[in-house]
Design an enzyme around this catalytic site. Structure first.
Site, mmCIF file in Angstrom:
data_model
loop_
_atom_site.group_PDB
_atom_site.id
_atom_site.type_symbol
_atom_site.label_atom_id
_atom_site.label_comp_id
_atom_site.label_asym_id
_atom_site.label_seq_id
_atom_site.Cartn_x
_atom_site.Cartn_y
_atom_site.Cartn_z
ATOM 1 N N ASN A 11 0.649 -1.135 -0.058
ATOM 2 C CA ASN A 11 -0.130 0.031 -0.022
ATOM 3 C C ASN A 11 1.207 1.085 0.219
ATOM 4 O O ASN A 11 1.568 1.885 0.690
ATOM 5 C CB ASN A 11 -1.068 -0.507 1.256
ATOM 6 C CG ASN A 11 -1.399 1.678 1.592
ATOM 7 O OD1 ASN A 11 -1.861 1.723 0.343
ATOM 8 N ND2 ASN A 11 -2.017 1.173 2.446
ATOM 9 N N TRP A 12 0.629 1.480 -1.355
ATOM 10 C CA TRP A 12 1.681 3.090 -0.757
ATOM 11 C C TRP A 12 1.512 3.866 -0.191
ATOM 12 O O TRP A 12 2.155 5.133 -1.305
ATOM 13 C CB TRP A 12 2.162 3.158 -2.930
ATOM 14 C CG TRP A 12 3.364 1.923 -2.786
ATOM 15 C CD1 TRP A 12 3.460 1.088 -2.417
ATOM 16 C CD2 TRP A 12 4.145 2.064 -4.689
ATOM 17 N NE1 TRP A 12 4.860 0.701 -2.731
ATOM 18 C CE2 TRP A 12 4.508 0.672 -4.412
ATOM 19 C CE3 TRP A 12 3.653 2.134 -5.688
ATOM 20 C CZ2 TRP A 12 5.249 -0.207 -5.570
ATOM 21 C CZ3 TRP A 12 4.132 1.687 -6.571
ATOM 22 C CH2 TRP A 12 5.228 0.814 -7.032
ATOM 23 N N LYS A 13 0.182 3.771 -0.215
ATOM 24 C CA LYS A 13 -0.744 5.405 0.143
ATOM 25 C C LYS A 13 -0.633 6.729 -0.785
ATOM 26 O O LYS A 13 -0.586 6.560 -2.143
ATOM 27 C CB LYS A 13 -0.593 5.781 1.272
ATOM 28 C CG LYS A 13 -0.164 4.179 2.380
ATOM 29 C CD LYS A 13 0.098 4.743 3.642
ATOM 30 C CE LYS A 13 -0.416 3.873 4.829
ATOM 31 N NZ LYS A 13 -0.310 3.979 5.890
ATOM 32 N N HIS A 97 -9.271 0.698 4.331
ATOM 33 C CA HIS A 97 -8.120 1.382 5.085
ATOM 34 C C HIS A 97 -8.248 2.851 6.121
ATOM 35 O O HIS A 97 -8.786 3.137 6.025
ATOM 36 C CB HIS A 97 -6.932 2.313 3.465
ATOM 37 C CG HIS A 97 -5.777 1.751 4.775
ATOM 38 N ND1 HIS A 97 -5.756 2.628 5.361
ATOM 39 C CD2 HIS A 97 -5.387 1.677 4.170
ATOM 40 C CE1 HIS A 97 -4.456 2.829 5.988
ATOM 41 N NE2 HIS A 97 -4.205 1.539 5.464
ATOM 42 N N GLU A 99 -7.289 4.702 7.247
ATOM 43 C CA GLU A 99 -6.940 6.122 7.216
ATOM 44 C C GLU A 99 -8.084 7.219 6.490
ATOM 45 O O GLU A 99 -8.069 7.720 6.783
ATOM 46 C CB GLU A 99 -5.677 6.410 5.522
ATOM 47 C CG GLU A 99 -5.001 6.312 6.992
ATOM 48 C CD GLU A 99 -3.425 5.674 6.088
ATOM 49 O OE1 GLU A 99 -3.150 5.675 4.532
ATOM 50 O OE2 GLU A 99 -1.991 5.318 6.805
ATOM 51 N N SER A 214 2.858 -2.145 10.247
ATOM 52 C CA SER A 214 4.239 -1.761 10.581
ATOM 53 C C SER A 214 5.053 -2.917 10.720
ATOM 54 O O SER A 214 5.368 -3.763 10.991
ATOM 55 C CB SER A 214 4.205 -1.312 12.191
ATOM 56 O OG SER A 214 4.248 0.138 12.296
ATOM 57 N N GLY A 235 2.419 -1.232 4.808
ATOM 58 C CA GLY A 235 2.847 -0.120 4.185
ATOM 59 C C GLY A 235 4.416 0.847 3.726
ATOM 60 O O GLY A 235 4.574 0.133 2.991
ATOM 61 N N GLY A 236 4.854 1.534 4.827
ATOM 62 C CA GLY A 236 6.366 2.314 4.713
ATOM 63 C C GLY A 236 7.126 1.219 4.321
ATOM 64 O O GLY A 236 7.723 1.453 3.293
HETATM 65 C C1 PEP Z 1 -1.020 0.074 5.980
HETATM 66 O O1 PEP Z 1 -0.617 1.394 5.772
HETATM 67 O O2 PEP Z 1 -2.115 -0.191 5.176
HETATM 68 C C2 PEP Z 1 -0.713 -0.136 6.616
HETATM 69 C C3 PEP Z 1 0.103 -1.407 7.141
HETATM 70 O O3 PEP Z 1 0.843 0.806 6.708
HETATM 71 P P1 PEP Z 1 2.256 0.560 7.867
HETATM 72 O O4 PEP Z 1 2.911 -0.541 6.934
HETATM 73 O O5 PEP Z 1 3.314 1.857 7.812
HETATM 74 O O6 PEP Z 1 2.031 -0.064 9.521
#
Ligand code: PEP
Length: 358
Positions: A11-13, A97, A99, A214, A235-236
């Site tokens: 998920n590159w947001k 999601h 967010e 994370s 994500g990150g």
């Molecule tokens: C996400 O946004 O779906 C996510 C899991 O982010 P991160 O891995 O950065 O916590």
């Protein structure tokens, strides 16, 4: 015997321009050519989708969008629809999601339309659910997950449930660097699986349920070792091709040699085979109660259901029957229960029996 091939999705947001998407994929696709036993998705922002589908066309990597509208077209300024995504060669879509729920007012009601719309169009919905830290601290994790899963999948036919991918993403673990422990993740995913199995036993064994929050190269193997977790939404760490590749490798390894998770037991998958659902699914956690389950259509009764679930697990005895009613005391019957043989007056009676499935 249904097989559950793990999925790892990036998920590159709101990151990566077209040029950055191309640069990422030029590097990443070369690294994972030989990788087997895992399905991979990249989920770029809308403007980068054509570049991603073009680059991924001859690869085994699939492309998903990060949102869509439930309607195929119409006066919805700023929205995109499933047919528009399909035309770009997109394979799936992240829905719900946290967010979007927190910052863009995404509701369970909207998701109840979006999930079947995505399925109907041929897109794989990656439905995100998860509790906030306050909800976990208040011991409301199961109530929140139950209410989200029930509402968001309410309009999905039983025979399409297994085509949905669910991502358990505790809100407190997203982008914080603080991942759930493997035990917390496995427990929540097992609970979600039991909810789906309560509606359709086969789907409970087949549906892919990911963990997100994370995930990084350093914790992926440990988090993905649990038998009931079928991959990760990242994500990150997915913004760096090397890190995302390492996480994909960890998922492929987890499907090749599944570890025992707390209490769920191994399913016998071995070698390079994908993890498999058990050949005969475990019996329900507690006896099926076709009538008298509190109607989960109302939030009040669903939170009562959560309390009852905990009590039932502790005592293994069925609850005294009581009529399906809303907090106002009026029974609602918005749709018939499609579960064979069900006689419950509860309009969501097909959700009534969580089952233990790994
Ligand atoms: C996400 O946004 O779906 C996510 C899991 O982010 P991160 O891995 O950065 O916590």
């Amino acid at each position: 015997m249904p097989a559950r091939t793990p999925i790892v999705a990036a998920n590159w947001k709101m990151h990566k321009t077209v040029a950055e998407t191309e640069a990422f994929l030029d590097r990443f696709l070369g690294g994972i050519e030989q990788l087997e036993g895992v399905e991979l998705f990249v989920c770029p922002p809308f403007p980068s989708l054509p570049a991603a589908t073009e680059r991924c066309r001859r690869s085994r990597v699939m492309v998903a969008a990060q949102n869509m509208h439930a309607e195929p077209h119409g006066a919805f300024t700023g929205e995109v629809s499933a047919p528009m995504l399909l035309e770009l060669g997109v394979d799936g879509v992240i829905l719900g999601h946290s967010e979007r729920r927190a910052m863009f007012a995404e509701t369970d009601e909207a998701l109840a339309s979006k999930v079947p719309a995505a399925l109907g169009a041929g897109l794989t919905p990656i439905l995100c659910v998860g509790e906030t830290e306050a909800e976990r601290d208040a011991d409301r994790t199961e109530a929140v997950l139950g209410s989200q899963v029930e509402a968001d999948l309410a309009e999905v036919d039983d025979d399409r449930l297994a085509d949905v991918v669910i991502a358990y993403e505790p809100v407190w673990a997203i982008g914080t660097g603080r991942n759930a422990t493997p035990e917390q993740a496995a427990e929540a995913v097992a609970f979600i699986r039991s909810l789906v199995a309560g509606r359709d036993q086969h789907a409970g064994g087949s549906i892919r349920i990911l963990y997100g929050g994370s995930v990084k190269p350093g914790n992926a193997a440990e988090l993905l070792a649990a038998e009931t977790i079928d991959g990760a939404l990242v994500g990150g760490a997915s913004l760096r091709p090397g890190d995302f590749e390492e996480i994909a490798l960890a998922a492929a390894d987890s499907s090749a040699s599944p570890a025992e998770s707390s209490g769920s037991g191994a399913d016998g998958a071995a070698g390079s085979q994908p993890r498999t659902a058990p050949s005969s699914l475990a019996p329900p956690i507690f006896p099926k109660v076709q009538t008298g389950f509190p109607c989960p259509r109302s939030r009040w009764s669903f939170s009562m259901a959560g309390a009852w679930l905990r009590m039932a697990r502790a005592t293994r005895s069925p609850r005294r029957p009581r009529p399906c009613s809303t907090s106002s005391g009026r029974a609602t019957r918005t749709r018939p229960c499609r579960r064979a043989g069900a006689t419950s007056a509860c309009p969501m009676g097909r959700w009534a029996t969580p089952r233990s499935v790994t």
